[in-house]
Design an enzyme around this catalytic site. Structure first.
Site, PDB file in Angstrom:
ATOM      1  N   ARG A  36       0.826  -1.224   0.000  1.00 19.68           N
ATOM      2  CA  ARG A  36       0.000   0.000   0.000  1.00 19.68           C
ATOM      3  C   ARG A  36       0.855   1.268   0.000  1.00 19.68           C
ATOM      4  O   ARG A  36       0.469   2.275   0.592  1.00 19.68           O
ATOM      5  CB  ARG A  36      -0.950   0.043   1.207  1.00 19.68           C
ATOM      6  CG  ARG A  36      -2.126  -0.901   1.116  1.00 19.68           C
ATOM      7  CD  ARG A  36      -3.217  -0.380   0.197  1.00 19.68           C
ATOM      8  NE  ARG A  36      -4.076  -1.478  -0.234  1.00 19.68           N
ATOM      9  CZ  ARG A  36      -5.195  -1.837   0.367  1.00 19.68           C
ATOM     10  NH1 ARG A  36      -5.625  -1.167   1.389  1.00 19.68           N
ATOM     11  NH2 ARG A  36      -5.892  -2.851  -0.084  1.00 19.68           N
ATOM     12  N   ARG A  40      -3.551   6.188   0.766  1.00 18.94           N
ATOM     13  CA  ARG A  40      -4.136   7.420   1.308  1.00 18.94           C
ATOM     14  C   ARG A  40      -3.276   8.151   2.322  1.00 18.94           C
ATOM     15  O   ARG A  40      -3.598   9.268   2.702  1.00 18.94           O
ATOM     16  CB  ARG A  40      -5.501   7.089   1.924  1.00 18.94           C
ATOM     17  CG  ARG A  40      -6.554   6.820   0.861  1.00 18.94           C
ATOM     18  CD  ARG A  40      -7.832   6.298   1.472  1.00 18.94           C
ATOM     19  NE  ARG A  40      -7.628   4.937   1.960  1.00 18.94           N
ATOM     20  CZ  ARG A  40      -8.550   4.227   2.624  1.00 18.94           C
ATOM     21  NH1 ARG A  40      -9.713   4.757   2.894  1.00 18.94           N
ATOM     22  NH2 ARG A  40      -8.286   2.993   3.021  1.00 18.94           N
TER      23      ARG A  40
END
Ligand code: 1CP
Length: 366
Positions: A36, A40
Site C-alpha cells: 500500500r 491514502r
C-alpha cells in the site's frame, strides 16, 4: 499507438537490488518497498483520488500510472507496485463490486449458494476484460524510466472467493467458510475457476511489462492448517507452477512472491511451493521464519505497520533488529501488511532510510 502504449523496448533497469534479492543474490543494500505504498497516507494520493470513483480510477491507465509513481517521487523505494485492486477479477467474472466510502469494497449481490456459480462468467476473456490493467502496467513501466522494477499482483483464489461470498470485508469469513464445510465440491469448483483466470491474468501482466508478481492470500489467517492444505495451498502451488511453466516456454523467468497473511502454520509448505519469495506478517520472529524456511526461499516483510507510529529513532532500532534477524542476503524489507491512511509519510521515509543505512553498514562489516 505511441511508444509508451506498447510493451517492449522498455528503458534499461538502473536498480536491480529487489530482483537480485528475490533470487537470493548479493545486493549493495537490502531492498525495501511497502505494501500500500500508493495509498491514502500520501496527501498527493488523496488529492488525485478526490471525488473519483475507486474502480473508475483502476480503469484509467494514466491515473494508475500516476498513483504508482507518486511514492517513488518521495522515497527511494527499490520497487514499484502497480496501482490496482485484487477485486478486478470478480468484476471481470461479471460481479458488481463498488467502493463504498467508510465501508470498503462491497458486492451488492454476493454468491449465496452453489447454484450462483452458474451466474459467473467461467471463461473470462482476460485480455479483453482486464486489458486496462495491462495498459496501466505498460505505461507505468515506460514512465518509471528504469528507476526500479515494477511488481504486478493478484488476489489468491481463497481470498477472492471469500470476498465474493462475504460481499465485502469480514472478520470471521464465516459465510465463506460455511461453503468450505457445507459445499466442498462447489468450493473447489470456484477455486479452480479463479486459478485458471489468475494464471492468465499474471501471464498477461508479465507480457505487459511486470517484472515480478505478488500473490496476496490476505485471508489465510481464518483458515486452520487442514483447511489451508485443502483450499489454499494447492491453488497457490498451481498458480506458480503454471505461470512459471508457461514463461519458461518463451524463455522468461519472473520472480514470484506469495504473501499468506497470518498463515504461519503453512510456512514450511509455502517455502516449497515454487515461489522465490515468501512474504511474512509481523506476528512471526525473523530468525524463526529463516529456520523454518531453511534457506529455500527469500523472505519479505515484516515490520508491524504500527511501528511507523513510533518516533524515528525507535523506528531505526526496530529496523536494526529486523535486519539482524533476517540477515542481509535473500531479504526484502517491507511491512507485515499495508500502510494505514493516518500514517506520517515522514516516518515511512525514516523506515526506508533506516533499511538502506543499516543494511549498508552490515554489508560493509563483511
Ligand atoms: O480509495 C482508496 O484509495 C481506497 C483504499 C485502497 C487502495 C489504495 C483500496 C481499497 N485498494 C487500494 C489499492 C491496492 N489494493 C493496491 C495498490 C498498490 C499498493 O499496494 O500500493 C493493492 C496491492 C491492493 C490489494 C488488495 N485489495 C488486497 C490485498 C492486500 C491486503 O491488504 O491484504 C485486498 C485485501 C484488497 C481489497 C481492498 N481494497 C480496498 C480495501 C480497503 C480493501 C480491503 C477491504 C477489507 O477486507 O476490509
Amino acid at each position: 499507438m505511441t511508444v509508451k502504449e506498447e510493451p517492449g523496448n522498455f528503458p534499461k533497469l538502473k536498480n536491480d537490488a529487489f530482483l537480485l534479492a528475490c533470487r537470493g543474490q548479493e545486493t549493495p543494500h537490502v531492498p525495501v518497498w511497502c505494501m500500500r505504498q500508493a495509498g491514502r497516507y500520501l496527501p498527493e494520493f488523496r488529492e488525485s483520488r478526490a471525488g473519483k470513483d475507486f474502480f473508475a480510477t483502476c480503469r484509467s491507465p494514466a491515473a494508475c500510472c500516476e498513483l504508482t509513481l507518486q511514492p517513488l517521487r518521495r522515497f527511494p523505494f527499490d520497487a514499484a507496485i502497480i496501482f490496482s485492486d485484487i477485486l478486478v477479477i470478480p468484476q471481470a467474472m461479471g460481479m458488481d463490486v463498488q467502493m463504498v466510502a467508510g465501508k470498503g469494497p462491497t458486492f451488492p449481490e454476493p454468491l449465496k449458494e452453489p447454484e450462483d456459480l452458474l451466474l459467473l462468467q467461467s471463461k473470462v476473456d482476460v485480455n479483453k476484460e482486464l486489458d486496462y490493467v495491462f495498459k496501466a502496467i505498460t505505461l507505468t513501466r515506460h514512465k518509471l524510466e528504469g528507476k526500479v522494477p515494477l511488481i504486478g499482483f493478484t488476489g489468491a483464489p481463497w481470498t477472492l472467493m471469500a470476498y465474493m461470498i462475504e460481499g465485502g470485508g469480514s472478520t470471521t469469513q464465516s459465510k465463506a467458510k460455511r461453503w468450505l464445510y457445507r459445499h466442498p465440491e462447489a468450493s473447489h469448483q470456484l477455486l479452480k475457476m479463479l486459478t485458471d483466470i489468475i494464471v492468465e491474468y499474471l501471464l498477461g501482466q508479465v507480457a505487459a511489462g511486470a517484472q515480478a508478481l505478488q500473490v496476496f492470500e490476505s485471508h489465510a489467517g481464518c483458515l486452520g492448517p487442514a483447511e489451508f492444505q485443502e483450499f489454499s495451498l494447492p491453488y497457490l502451488r498451481d498458480i506458480a507452477r503454471k505461470v512459471k511453466d508457461q514463461l519458461k516456454e518463451s524463455g522468461q523467468d519472473v520472480p514470484m512472491i506469495v504473501f499468506a497473511k497470518d498463515g504461519h502454520y503453512g510456512l514450511e509448505d509455502l517455502s516449497q511451493s515454487h515461489y522465490e519469495v515468501v512474504g511474512l506478517d509481523w506476528t512471526i520472529d525473523p530468525r524463526s521464519a529463516r529456520e523454518r524456511t531453511g534457506g529455500k526461499v527469500s523472505l519479505q516483510g515484516n515490520m508491524d505497520p504500527c511501528a511507523l507510529y513510533a518516533p524515528k529513532e525507535r523506528i531505526y532500532e526496530i529496523v536494526k533488529k529486523m535486519l539482524e534477524g533476517f540477515g542481509t542476503r535473500g531479504y526484502i524489507a517491507n511491512l507485515g501488511h499495508g500502510l494505514y491512511p493516518d500514517m506520517d509519510p515522514e516516518n515511512v521515509g525514516a523506515f526506508v532510510e533506516a533499511v538502506h543505512a543499516h543494511s549498508r553498514h552490515l554489508l560493509n562489516l563483511k
